[in-house]
Scaffold this motif. Structure first.
Motif, PDB file in Angstrom:
ATOM      1  N   GLY A 202      -8.651  37.631  17.389  1.00  0.00           N
ATOM      2  CA  GLY A 202      -8.818  36.345  16.734  1.00  0.00           C
ATOM      3  C   GLY A 202      -7.816  35.349  17.265  1.00  0.00           C
ATOM      4  N   MET A 203      -8.027  34.104  16.978  1.00  0.00           N
ATOM      5  CA  MET A 203      -7.122  33.045  17.435  1.00  0.00           C
ATOM      6  C   MET A 203      -6.282  32.556  16.263  1.00  0.00           C
ATOM      7  SD  MET A 203      -6.226  31.521  20.191  1.00  0.00           S
ATOM      8  CE  MET A 203      -7.626  31.886  21.262  1.00  0.00           C
ATOM      9  N   ALA A 204      -5.016  32.328  16.551  1.00  0.00           N
ATOM     10  CA  ALA A 204      -4.093  31.862  15.517  1.00  0.00           C
ATOM     11  C   ALA A 204      -3.329  30.653  16.027  1.00  0.00           C
ATOM     12  CB  ALA A 204      -3.117  32.967  15.118  1.00  0.00           C
ATOM     13  N   GLN A 205      -2.950  29.781  15.121  1.00  0.00           N
ATOM     14  CA  GLN A 205      -2.125  28.616  15.452  1.00  0.00           C
ATOM     15  C   GLN A 205      -0.717  28.843  14.928  1.00  0.00           C
ATOM     16  OE1 GLN A 205      -3.484  24.339  15.287  1.00  0.00           O
ATOM     17  NE2 GLN A 205      -2.080  24.283  13.552  1.00  0.00           N
ATOM     18  N   LEU A 206       0.246  28.821  15.838  1.00  0.00           N
ATOM     19  CA  LEU A 206       1.650  29.071  15.498  1.00  0.00           C
ATOM     20  C   LEU A 206       2.414  27.762  15.612  1.00  0.00           C
ATOM     21  CD1 LEU A 206       3.817  32.059  16.614  1.00  0.00           C
ATOM     22  CD2 LEU A 206       4.695  29.753  16.860  1.00  0.00           C
ATOM     23  N   THR A 207       3.126  27.407  14.552  1.00  0.00           N
ATOM     24  CA  THR A 207       3.901  26.168  14.516  1.00  0.00           C
ATOM     25  C   THR A 207       5.341  26.478  14.132  1.00  0.00           C
ATOM     26  OG1 THR A 207       1.931  24.932  13.821  1.00  0.00           O
ATOM     27  CG2 THR A 207       4.062  23.846  13.561  1.00  0.00           C
ATOM     28  N   ILE A 208       6.276  25.947  14.896  1.00  0.00           N
ATOM     29  CA  ILE A 208       7.703  26.073  14.589  1.00  0.00           C
ATOM     30  C   ILE A 208       8.221  24.668  14.309  1.00  0.00           C
ATOM     31  CG2 ILE A 208       9.960  26.781  15.443  1.00  0.00           C
ATOM     32  CD1 ILE A 208       8.550  28.805  17.218  1.00  0.00           C
ATOM     33  N   SER A 209       8.886  24.500  13.177  1.00  0.00           N
ATOM     34  CA  SER A 209       9.293  23.156  12.759  1.00  0.00           C
ATOM     35  C   SER A 209      10.659  23.184  12.093  1.00  0.00           C
ATOM     36  CB  SER A 209       8.254  22.567  11.793  1.00  0.00           C
ATOM     37  OG  SER A 209       8.143  23.387  10.636  1.00  0.00           O
ATOM     38  N   GLN A 210      11.244  21.999  11.997  1.00  0.00           N
ATOM     39  CA  GLN A 210      12.508  21.809  11.287  1.00  0.00           C
ATOM     40  C   GLN A 210      12.320  20.607  10.371  1.00  0.00           C
ATOM     41  OE1 GLN A 210      15.491  19.427  11.576  1.00  0.00           O
ATOM     42  NE2 GLN A 210      16.118  20.676   9.827  1.00  0.00           N
ATOM     43  N   ASP A 211      12.358  20.871   9.055  1.00  0.00           N
ATOM     44  CA  ASP A 211      11.967  19.858   8.068  1.00  0.00           C
ATOM     45  C   ASP A 211      10.524  19.446   8.347  1.00  0.00           C
ATOM     46  OD1 ASP A 211      14.348  20.008   6.735  1.00  0.00           O
ATOM     47  OD2 ASP A 211      15.286  18.402   7.878  1.00  0.00           O
ATOM     48  N   ASP A 212      10.293  18.159   8.580  1.00  0.00           N
ATOM     49  CA  ASP A 212       8.941  17.675   8.848  1.00  0.00           C
ATOM     50  C   ASP A 212       8.686  17.440  10.335  1.00  0.00           C
ATOM     51  OD1 ASP A 212       8.379  17.690   6.134  1.00  0.00           O
ATOM     52  OD2 ASP A 212       9.108  15.637   5.855  1.00  0.00           O
ATOM     53  N   GLN A 213       9.639  17.820  11.186  1.00  0.00           N
ATOM     54  CA  GLN A 213       9.495  17.598  12.620  1.00  0.00           C
ATOM     55  C   GLN A 213       9.035  18.885  13.305  1.00  0.00           C
ATOM     56  OE1 GLN A 213      13.233  16.075  14.033  1.00  0.00           O
ATOM     57  NE2 GLN A 213      12.961  14.083  13.070  1.00  0.00           N
ATOM     58  N   THR A 214       7.953  18.794  14.063  1.00  0.00           N
ATOM     59  CA  THR A 214       7.405  19.950  14.765  1.00  0.00           C
ATOM     60  C   THR A 214       8.162  20.159  16.073  1.00  0.00           C
ATOM     61  OG1 THR A 214       5.209  19.632  13.818  1.00  0.00           O
ATOM     62  CG2 THR A 214       5.354  20.938  15.831  1.00  0.00           C
ATOM     63  N   LEU A 215       8.745  21.343  16.207  1.00  0.00           N
ATOM     64  CA  LEU A 215       9.454  21.688  17.440  1.00  0.00           C
ATOM     65  C   LEU A 215       8.475  22.124  18.523  1.00  0.00           C
ATOM     66  CD1 LEU A 215      12.073  22.333  19.042  1.00  0.00           C
ATOM     67  CD2 LEU A 215      12.006  24.612  17.997  1.00  0.00           C
ATOM     68  N   ALA A 216       7.516  22.980  18.163  1.00  0.00           N
ATOM     69  CA  ALA A 216       6.530  23.472  19.128  1.00  0.00           C
ATOM     70  C   ALA A 216       5.316  23.978  18.365  1.00  0.00           C
ATOM     71  CB  ALA A 216       7.125  24.588  19.987  1.00  0.00           C
ATOM     72  N   GLN A 217       4.171  23.937  19.040  1.00  0.00           N
ATOM     73  CA  GLN A 217       2.932  24.428  18.437  1.00  0.00           C
ATOM     74  C   GLN A 217       2.086  25.092  19.518  1.00  0.00           C
ATOM     75  OE1 GLN A 217      -0.350  21.766  16.682  1.00  0.00           O
ATOM     76  NE2 GLN A 217       0.699  22.510  14.838  1.00  0.00           N
ATOM     77  N   PHE A 218       1.557  26.263  19.213  1.00  0.00           N
ATOM     78  CA  PHE A 218       0.796  27.045  20.185  1.00  0.00           C
ATOM     79  C   PHE A 218      -0.443  27.623  19.504  1.00  0.00           C
ATOM     80  CE2 PHE A 218       5.346  27.484  20.892  1.00  0.00           C
ATOM     81  CZ  PHE A 218       5.500  27.059  22.199  1.00  0.00           C
ATOM     82  N   GLN A 219      -1.446  27.919  20.326  1.00  0.00           N
ATOM     83  CA  GLN A 219      -2.581  28.729  19.890  1.00  0.00           C
ATOM     84  C   GLN A 219      -2.534  30.026  20.674  1.00  0.00           C
ATOM     85  OE1 GLN A 219      -6.446  26.912  19.798  1.00  0.00           O
ATOM     86  NE2 GLN A 219      -5.846  25.372  18.297  1.00  0.00           N
ATOM     87  N   VAL A 220      -2.488  31.144  19.952  1.00  0.00           N
ATOM     88  CA  VAL A 220      -2.311  32.448  20.585  1.00  0.00           C
ATOM     89  C   VAL A 220      -3.377  33.419  20.079  1.00  0.00           C
ATOM     90  CG1 VAL A 220       0.167  32.209  20.991  1.00  0.00           C
ATOM     91  CG2 VAL A 220      -0.622  33.055  18.796  1.00  0.00           C
ATOM     92  N   PRO A 221      -3.927  34.266  20.958  1.00  0.00           N
ATOM     93  CA  PRO A 221      -4.860  35.308  20.512  1.00  0.00           C
ATOM     94  C   PRO A 221      -4.097  36.498  19.941  1.00  0.00           C
ATOM     95  CG  PRO A 221      -4.649  35.355  22.902  1.00  0.00           C
ATOM     96  CD  PRO A 221      -3.804  34.216  22.424  1.00  0.00           C
TER      97      PRO A 221
END
Length: 368
Positions: free
Chosen positions: A309-328
């Motif tokens: 399946g596909m998943a969306q991974l988000t790393i953030s600090q407060d309301d600011q997104t550091l990085a976002q990926f889509q990974v199987p």
């Protein structure tokens, strides 16, 4: 007298009987424990019953490049405004940390809930089964996919801005001064003289002008370098060091705003439970359909593979997104059985992805 003794004998006999029953019960209990079969995990590879293999589940590596910046005030910092009219010069050491880069890579680990055994028949009897060191299926009649964790970036080299060799540029007069204030005054005068010299060269008003444009450019660069190095006695120096950190996780389900790590101003990357650092959060959302097909009968000949399946991974600090990926992710998908008739009737090549167990290539050699 006889009746009393007889009664006592009956009491003693009853106690002996109960004691024998207890001993017999304990013996039977111990025998039952020793007779219970031991549960052992199936070992992957060729067995008399067929080939035992596992499918992988997907683990993730979060690669972080952290830069540490250390500001050291100059020895003449408190005189910067008096002699150079520079306001707001920091006079205390300051340390800060920041994340320069964030990347994600994946790798496979054995999923103990997905263990299968297949009996090879027909053309498949001579099939070459390739397993990983953990026993996960990599390929059938094919080479395993060449897959390794890429080198995403190299740590930045430690550098200083400006160079720390500026101490040698102080004039003999400044070094011989009796106080720090006097040293600062003489150094400021030296900076002003360099700036005036540069202005004269740039406008063509210098007494001795260079022969050509290239020589002029080199002279201006040399003056700028000396001036910056002397200015560092007032404005201070900045040192930057970088370090790479790799965090590993194997998600089994969605994650919502969970602390992944923390960044401390002085210590850099610290554990997620260390409250001295600023928290960074991870969110993992399953993008796959809620319903999956039901796996087929395990008794059928064939090889099970993952449909990740596909998943969306988000790393953030407060309301600011550091990085976002889509990974199987294999664990967010389902398994399916690749038809055993193909392997039994024809030479079939099968290649799986080591991190997800998904089919990368399937090719059948049809008989001519």
């Amino acid at each position: 007298m006889f009746k009393v003794e007889s009664s006592m004998f009956k009491v003693l006999s009853s106690r002996v009987w109960r004691c024998e029953q207890s001993i017999l019960f304990l013996l039977l209990f111990c025998l039952s424990l020793s007779a219970q079969p031991e549960m052992t995990q199936l070992q992957p590879g060729q067995t008399p019953e067929g080939v035992v293999y596992y499918l992988p589940k997907t683990s993730l590596r979060v690669h972080l490049l952290v830069e540490k910046q250390t500001y050291t005030p100059g020895q003449f910092a408190r005189y910067a405004e008096r002699y150079l009219h520079l306001k707001g010069v920091v006079q205390e050491e300051q340390i800060s940390q920041r994340i320069v880069s964030c990347e994600v890579s994946s790798f496979g680990v054995r999923d103990t809930s997905k263990c299968y055994s297949v009996r090879l028949k027909g053309k498949a009897e001579t099939a070459e089964i390739r397993l990983s060191e953990q026993g996960t299926l990599l390929a059938v009649n094919d080479e395993p996919l060449a897959y390794s964790v890429p080198t995403l970036y190299s740590p930045l080299s430690t550098h200083h801005s400006p160079s720390t060799t500026h101490q040698t540029l102080l004039s003999a007069e400044a070094l011989a001064a009796g106080s720090t204030a006097k040293m600062a005054e003489i150094t400021a005068q030296q900076i002003q003289e360099l700036q005036e010299r540069r202005q004269q060269l740039a406008t063509g008003e210098a007494d001795e002008m260079p022969q050509d444009e290239q020589q002029l450019r080199l002279m201006l660069q040399e003056i700028d370098q000396k001036c910056n190095q002397l200015m560092a006695h007032f404005t201070g120096t900045v040192r930057r060091d970088s370090s790479e950190h790799v965090l590993t996780l194997c998600p089994e389900k969605e994650m919502s705003h969970q602390v992944l790590f923390r960044i401390s101003r002085r210590l850099g990357l610290v554990d997620k439970d260390d409250l001295s650092g600023i928290p960074y959060y991870i969110d993992l959302k399953n993008l796959s359909p809620a319903e999956h097909p039901t796996p087929e009968n395990k008794k059928l000949l064939g090889f099970y593979v993952n449909v990740p399946g596909m998943a969306q991974l988000t790393i953030s600090q407060d309301d600011q997104t550091l990085a976002q990926f889509q990974v199987p992710l294999a664990q967010f998908g389902f398994t399916e059985l690749r038809d055993g008739d193909l392997f039994r009737r024809f030479v079939t090549h099968l290649q799986l992805h080591p991190a997800t167990g998904a089919v990368v290539r399937q090719q059948v050699e049809l008989e001519k």
